[in-house]
Design a protein around this motif. Structure first.
Motif, PDB file in Angstrom:
ATOM      1  N   SER A 116       0.830  -1.197   0.000  1.00 43.65           N
ATOM      2  CA  SER A 116       0.000   0.000   0.000  1.00 43.65           C
ATOM      3  C   SER A 116       0.877   1.265   0.000  1.00 43.65           C
ATOM      4  O   SER A 116       0.641   2.212  -0.762  1.00 43.65           O
ATOM      5  N   ASP A 117       1.957   1.270   0.779  1.00 40.69           N
ATOM      6  CA  ASP A 117       2.884   2.415   0.810  1.00 40.69           C
ATOM      7  C   ASP A 117       3.555   2.636  -0.547  1.00 40.69           C
ATOM      8  O   ASP A 117       3.905   3.770  -0.899  1.00 40.69           O
ATOM      9  N   GLN A 118       3.781   1.542  -1.295  1.00 42.03           N
ATOM     10  CA  GLN A 118       4.426   1.661  -2.616  1.00 42.03           C
ATOM     11  C   GLN A 118       3.434   2.076  -3.695  1.00 42.03           C
ATOM     12  O   GLN A 118       3.777   2.137  -4.879  1.00 42.03           O
ATOM     13  N   GLY A 119       2.158   2.263  -3.319  1.00 42.94           N
ATOM     14  CA  GLY A 119       1.166   2.755  -4.274  1.00 42.94           C
ATOM     15  C   GLY A 119       0.420   1.678  -5.047  1.00 42.94           C
ATOM     16  O   GLY A 119      -0.222   1.981  -6.061  1.00 42.94           O
ATOM     17  N   CYS A 120       0.502   0.430  -4.596  1.00 44.21           N
ATOM     18  CA  CYS A 120      -0.227  -0.647  -5.282  1.00 44.21           C
ATOM     19  C   CYS A 120      -1.734  -0.416  -5.167  1.00 44.21           C
ATOM     20  O   CYS A 120      -2.210   0.019  -4.126  1.00 44.21           O
ATOM     21  N   TYR A 121      -2.475  -0.743  -6.262  1.00 44.12           N
ATOM     22  CA  TYR A 121      -3.935  -0.655  -6.147  1.00 44.12           C
ATOM     23  C   TYR A 121      -4.530  -1.931  -5.580  1.00 44.12           C
ATOM     24  O   TYR A 121      -5.687  -1.951  -5.168  1.00 44.12           O
ATOM     25  N   LYS A 122      -3.730  -3.034  -5.570  1.00 48.27           N
ATOM     26  CA  LYS A 122      -4.136  -4.252  -4.857  1.00 48.27           C
ATOM     27  C   LYS A 122      -2.904  -5.081  -4.542  1.00 48.27           C
ATOM     28  O   LYS A 122      -1.838  -4.886  -5.131  1.00 48.27           O
ATOM     29  N   VAL A 123      -3.068  -5.972  -3.572  1.00 51.02           N
ATOM     30  CA  VAL A 123      -2.033  -6.951  -3.236  1.00 51.02           C
ATOM     31  C   VAL A 123      -2.697  -8.319  -3.347  1.00 51.02           C
ATOM     32  O   VAL A 123      -3.816  -8.506  -2.850  1.00 51.02           O
ATOM     33  N   ILE A 124      -2.047  -9.252  -4.055  1.00 49.71           N
ATOM     34  CA  ILE A 124      -2.633 -10.578  -4.257  1.00 49.71           C
ATOM     35  C   ILE A 124      -1.640 -11.669  -3.871  1.00 49.71           C
ATOM     36  O   ILE A 124      -0.440 -11.414  -3.701  1.00 49.71           O
ATOM     37  N   LEU A 125      -2.155 -12.871  -3.713  1.00 51.33           N
ATOM     38  CA  LEU A 125      -1.302 -14.024  -3.399  1.00 51.33           C
ATOM     39  C   LEU A 125      -2.054 -15.284  -3.786  1.00 51.33           C
ATOM     40  O   LEU A 125      -3.275 -15.261  -3.931  1.00 51.33           O
ATOM     41  N   ASP A 126      -1.367 -16.389  -3.970  1.00 49.53           N
ATOM     42  CA  ASP A 126      -2.063 -17.670  -4.094  1.00 49.53           C
ATOM     43  C   ASP A 126      -1.738 -18.528  -2.890  1.00 49.53           C
ATOM     44  O   ASP A 126      -0.653 -18.450  -2.336  1.00 49.53           O
ATOM     45  N   CYS A 127      -2.717 -19.367  -2.550  1.00 53.17           N
ATOM     46  CA  CYS A 127      -2.522 -20.252  -1.398  1.00 53.17           C
ATOM     47  C   CYS A 127      -3.308 -21.538  -1.585  1.00 53.17           C
ATOM     48  O   CYS A 127      -4.189 -21.629  -2.438  1.00 53.17           O
TER      49      CYS A 127
END
Ligand code: ACO
Length: 151
Positions: A116-127
């Motif tokens: 979020s600090d780096q300006g991403c509009y979303k953060v995703i992952l697979d699990c």
């Protein structure tokens, strides 16, 4: 919600974290044959590209700063979304004896804040399916399926 217990500290990975990082990641997957030199040079590479790569460890300060957690986020520059950025969380591991103490939660919270600090509009992952509940507790929602081609 809660704060990380004061025994624990989240800090950037260092080139001499070899033993602790390899041992901790072994709860996640096979790390394979990896020399100390290869590890150190890879960590130096990640640190040189810190606008893209962020790998952190959790240490237990009450146990001689033993590494008990590892996790990463990398920041993908996109064309879509007005040349937006997406954060990808990868390779999350909490060592066996330290699981269930909210360290995973604080690790995901920390990495998500970096995104979020780096300006991403979303953060995703697979699990895996068995970890869906854990990520829901971290504020994530299930939006799809992982596909892979292996070589
Ligand atoms: N099923 C249901 N709930 C869970 C699970 C689970 N498998 N794991 C954790 N939770 C819940 C906890 O009960 C807790 O709930 P609460 O807040 O209501 O008490 C909440 O999620 C937070 O749990 P933590 O204590 O922070 O979890 P932990 O520190 O054990 O970390 C993790 C979870 C990372 C999955 C850890 O168990 C682990 O390292 N497992 C092995 C490796 C692994 O599977 N890593 C994730 C791969 S996915 C990826 O890397 C992107």
């Amino acid at each position: 919600t809660s704060q990380l217990h004061s025994d624990y500290l989240i800090r950037p990975i260092e080139a001499d974290d070899y033993e602790g990082v390899v041992a901790t990641l072994s709860v996640l997957t096979k790390v394979g044959q990896l020399s100390k030199e290869k590890f150190s040079s890879t960590v130096e590479y990640l640190k040189k590209h810190s606008d893209i790569y962020n790998t952190v460890v959790i240490v237990n300060q009450a146990k001689d700063n033993m590494i008990v957690g590892v996790g990463s986020i990398f920041i993908e520059q996109k064309i879509i979304h007005e040349c937006g950025k997406v954060g990808h969380i990868e390779d999350i591991a909490i060592s066996g004896e330290e699981q269930g103490r909210k360290l995973g939660y604080h690790l995901i919270k920390h990495l998500t804040e970096i995104g979020s600090d780096q300006g991403c509009y979303k953060v995703i992952l697979d699990c895996a399916e068995k970890n869906i509940k854990f990520y829901e507790k971290c504020g994530y929602t299930n939006e799809g399926f992982e596909m892979a081609a292996r070589f």
